[in-house]
Motif scaffolding. Sequence first.
Motif, PDB file in Angstrom:
ATOM      1  N   LYS A 125     -29.623 -20.130   4.485  1.00  9.96           N
ATOM      2  CA  LYS A 125     -29.449 -18.927   5.298  1.00  9.96           C
ATOM      3  C   LYS A 125     -29.107 -17.797   4.325  1.00  9.96           C
ATOM      4  O   LYS A 125     -27.963 -17.622   3.913  1.00  9.96           O
ATOM      5  CB  LYS A 125     -28.379 -19.156   6.360  1.00  9.96           C
ATOM      6  CG  LYS A 125     -28.846 -20.218   7.387  1.00  9.96           C
ATOM      7  CD  LYS A 125     -27.941 -20.291   8.602  1.00  9.96           C
ATOM      8  CE  LYS A 125     -26.600 -20.829   8.231  1.00  9.96           C
ATOM      9  NZ  LYS A 125     -25.704 -20.935   9.405  1.00  9.96           N
ATOM     10  N   SER A 144     -24.850 -34.922   7.007  1.00 10.35           N
ATOM     11  CA  SER A 144     -26.291 -34.691   7.105  1.00 10.35           C
ATOM     12  C   SER A 144     -26.959 -34.342   5.779  1.00 10.35           C
ATOM     13  O   SER A 144     -28.182 -34.312   5.710  1.00 10.35           O
ATOM     14  CB  SER A 144     -26.622 -33.665   8.191  1.00 10.35           C
ATOM     15  OG  SER A 144     -25.798 -32.551   8.100  1.00 10.35           O
ATOM     16  N   THR A 195     -17.627 -22.478   9.514  1.00 13.66           N
ATOM     17  CA  THR A 195     -18.142 -22.836  10.836  1.00 13.66           C
ATOM     18  C   THR A 195     -17.079 -23.590  11.642  1.00 13.66           C
ATOM     19  O   THR A 195     -16.824 -23.283  12.805  1.00 13.66           O
ATOM     20  CB  THR A 195     -19.390 -23.732  10.686  1.00 13.66           C
ATOM     21  OG1 THR A 195     -20.252 -23.145   9.709  1.00 13.66           O
ATOM     22  CG2 THR A 195     -20.127 -23.855  11.999  1.00 13.66           C
ATOM     23  N   LYS A 196     -16.454 -24.579  10.968  1.00 10.62           N
ATOM     24  CA  LYS A 196     -15.484 -25.410  11.685  1.00 10.62           C
ATOM     25  C   LYS A 196     -14.056 -24.892  11.527  1.00 10.62           C
ATOM     26  O   LYS A 196     -13.135 -25.388  12.171  1.00 10.62           O
ATOM     27  CB  LYS A 196     -15.583 -26.860  11.188  1.00 10.62           C
ATOM     28  CG  LYS A 196     -16.941 -27.478  11.539  1.00 10.62           C
ATOM     29  CD  LYS A 196     -17.095 -28.895  10.993  1.00 10.62           C
ATOM     30  CE  LYS A 196     -18.462 -29.473  11.385  1.00 10.62           C
ATOM     31  NZ  LYS A 196     -18.814 -30.676  10.623  1.00 10.62           N
ATOM     32  N   ALA A 235     -25.003 -22.211   3.546  1.00 11.12           N
ATOM     33  CA  ALA A 235     -24.538 -21.085   4.365  1.00 11.12           C
ATOM     34  C   ALA A 235     -23.590 -20.248   3.510  1.00 11.12           C
ATOM     35  O   ALA A 235     -24.015 -19.334   2.807  1.00 11.12           O
ATOM     36  CB  ALA A 235     -23.859 -21.614   5.621  1.00 11.12           C
ATOM     37  N   ASN A 236     -22.320 -20.601   3.527  1.00 11.99           N
ATOM     38  CA  ASN A 236     -21.352 -19.864   2.711  1.00 11.99           C
ATOM     39  C   ASN A 236     -21.102 -20.514   1.343  1.00 11.99           C
ATOM     40  O   ASN A 236     -20.301 -20.020   0.557  1.00 11.99           O
ATOM     41  CB  ASN A 236     -20.044 -19.711   3.480  1.00 11.99           C
ATOM     42  CG  ASN A 236     -20.247 -18.852   4.710  1.00 11.99           C
ATOM     43  OD1 ASN A 236     -20.562 -17.667   4.598  1.00 11.99           O
ATOM     44  ND2 ASN A 236     -20.128 -19.443   5.885  1.00 11.99           N
ATOM     45  N   GLY A 237     -21.754 -21.621   1.114  1.00  9.48           N
ATOM     46  CA  GLY A 237     -21.743 -22.212  -0.229  1.00  9.48           C
ATOM     47  C   GLY A 237     -20.521 -23.025  -0.583  1.00  9.48           C
ATOM     48  O   GLY A 237     -20.401 -23.507  -1.714  1.00  9.48           O
ATOM     49  N   GLN A 238     -19.612 -23.206   0.382  1.00 10.86           N
ATOM     50  CA  GLN A 238     -18.350 -23.876   0.036  1.00 10.86           C
ATOM     51  C   GLN A 238     -18.560 -25.350  -0.292  1.00 10.86           C
ATOM     52  O   GLN A 238     -17.895 -25.891  -1.176  1.00 10.86           O
ATOM     53  CB  GLN A 238     -17.329 -23.695   1.165  1.00 10.86           C
ATOM     54  CG  GLN A 238     -16.998 -22.229   1.440  1.00 10.86           C
ATOM     55  CD  GLN A 238     -16.573 -21.479   0.191  1.00 10.86           C
ATOM     56  OE1 GLN A 238     -15.611 -21.860  -0.471  1.00 10.86           O
ATOM     57  NE2 GLN A 238     -17.308 -20.433  -0.173  1.00 10.86           N
ATOM     58  N   ALA A 239     -19.481 -25.981   0.398  1.00  7.67           N
ATOM     59  CA  ALA A 239     -19.767 -27.394   0.118  1.00  7.67           C
ATOM     60  C   ALA A 239     -20.347 -27.539  -1.288  1.00  7.67           C
ATOM     61  O   ALA A 239     -19.907 -28.386  -2.072  1.00  7.67           O
ATOM     62  CB  ALA A 239     -20.729 -27.951   1.156  1.00  7.67           C
ATOM     63  N   LEU A 253     -28.811 -22.109  13.167  1.00  9.61           N
ATOM     64  CA  LEU A 253     -30.116 -22.684  13.481  1.00  9.61           C
ATOM     65  C   LEU A 253     -29.926 -24.151  13.826  1.00  9.61           C
ATOM     66  O   LEU A 253     -29.397 -24.915  13.023  1.00  9.61           O
ATOM     67  CB  LEU A 253     -31.050 -22.560  12.269  1.00  9.61           C
ATOM     68  CG  LEU A 253     -32.429 -23.172  12.470  1.00  9.61           C
ATOM     69  CD1 LEU A 253     -33.260 -22.353  13.454  1.00  9.61           C
ATOM     70  CD2 LEU A 253     -33.146 -23.315  11.128  1.00  9.61           C
ATOM     71  N   LYS A 279     -15.744 -37.403   3.063  1.00  8.78           N
ATOM     72  CA  LYS A 279     -14.785 -36.453   3.634  1.00  8.78           C
ATOM     73  C   LYS A 279     -13.471 -37.121   4.005  1.00  8.78           C
ATOM     74  O   LYS A 279     -12.466 -36.444   4.136  1.00  8.78           O
ATOM     75  CB  LYS A 279     -15.393 -35.803   4.878  1.00  8.78           C
ATOM     76  CG  LYS A 279     -16.464 -34.792   4.530  1.00  8.78           C
ATOM     77  CD  LYS A 279     -17.112 -34.237   5.776  1.00  8.78           C
ATOM     78  CE  LYS A 279     -18.157 -33.213   5.422  1.00  8.78           C
ATOM     79  NZ  LYS A 279     -19.061 -32.962   6.557  1.00  8.78           N
TER      80      LYS A 279
END
Length: 193
Positions: free
Chosen positions: A156, A60, A100-101, A128-132, A20, A81
């Motif tokens: 998501k 973000s 994603t990356k 999204a996948n929760g890794q962060a 999105l 990071k």
Amino acid sequence: MEALVSRIKRDGTVLGDDILKVDSFLTHQVDPKLMRQIGQTFAQKFADSGITKVVTIEASGNVPAAYVAEELDVPMIFAKKAKNVTMNDELLTAEVYSFTKKITSTVQISRKFLSENDKVLIIDDFLANGQAALGLINILKEAGAQIAGVGIVIEKSFQTGRALVEETGIPVVSLARIAGFDQGQVIFAEADL
Ligand code: G4P
Ligand code: NA
Ligand code: NA
């Protein structure tokens, strides 16, 4: 959060099967009035939780996290990071893989900003996948801090992140929950707030 859902319907665009794009109000250009409402909504929910710090990951996540922290009247910390030359303090680190990356990055927070006396609210723009979020949870556990919850602007729900975070016993509170995409339209699930 009705204002957020309306905004996604109006200005969000679906890219491919699972992305999105919300760069006109959240991830690139920012709508401060909407951000203030987001800050107020999370702050109301966690008003009696004894939060001492809001924690996110750059880039973000910083925007909603700062507005939440302002409303709760506590500092906001963003995990970095990349290590820069002024980061000469003891660091807490976690490896975060981005589906994603398709890269793993090390994220870090200076230990001096966290202690076992802290009670933290984690905030991020997307789940999204929760890794962060899991990376932040690891860093906060290493610091001995308590974690009150994970507050997400856009979840998501068709990806694995929420379940992975909830498996750790930490509650997830999402302002908009996306069940899926159908021919470029966003299908919403019931939000938490
Ligand atoms: P995860 O942390 O939940 O596992 O997320 P994932 O690796 O899948 O996502 C990587 C990056 O992409 C994150 O930003 C995340 O916020 C963002 N992202 C994930 N899904 C979407 C989406 O549908 N739309 C948008 N606009 N972004 C999404 P990041 O790499 O941490 O970096 P930054 O962009 O904040 O600097
Ligand atoms: Na992002
Ligand atoms: Na993010």
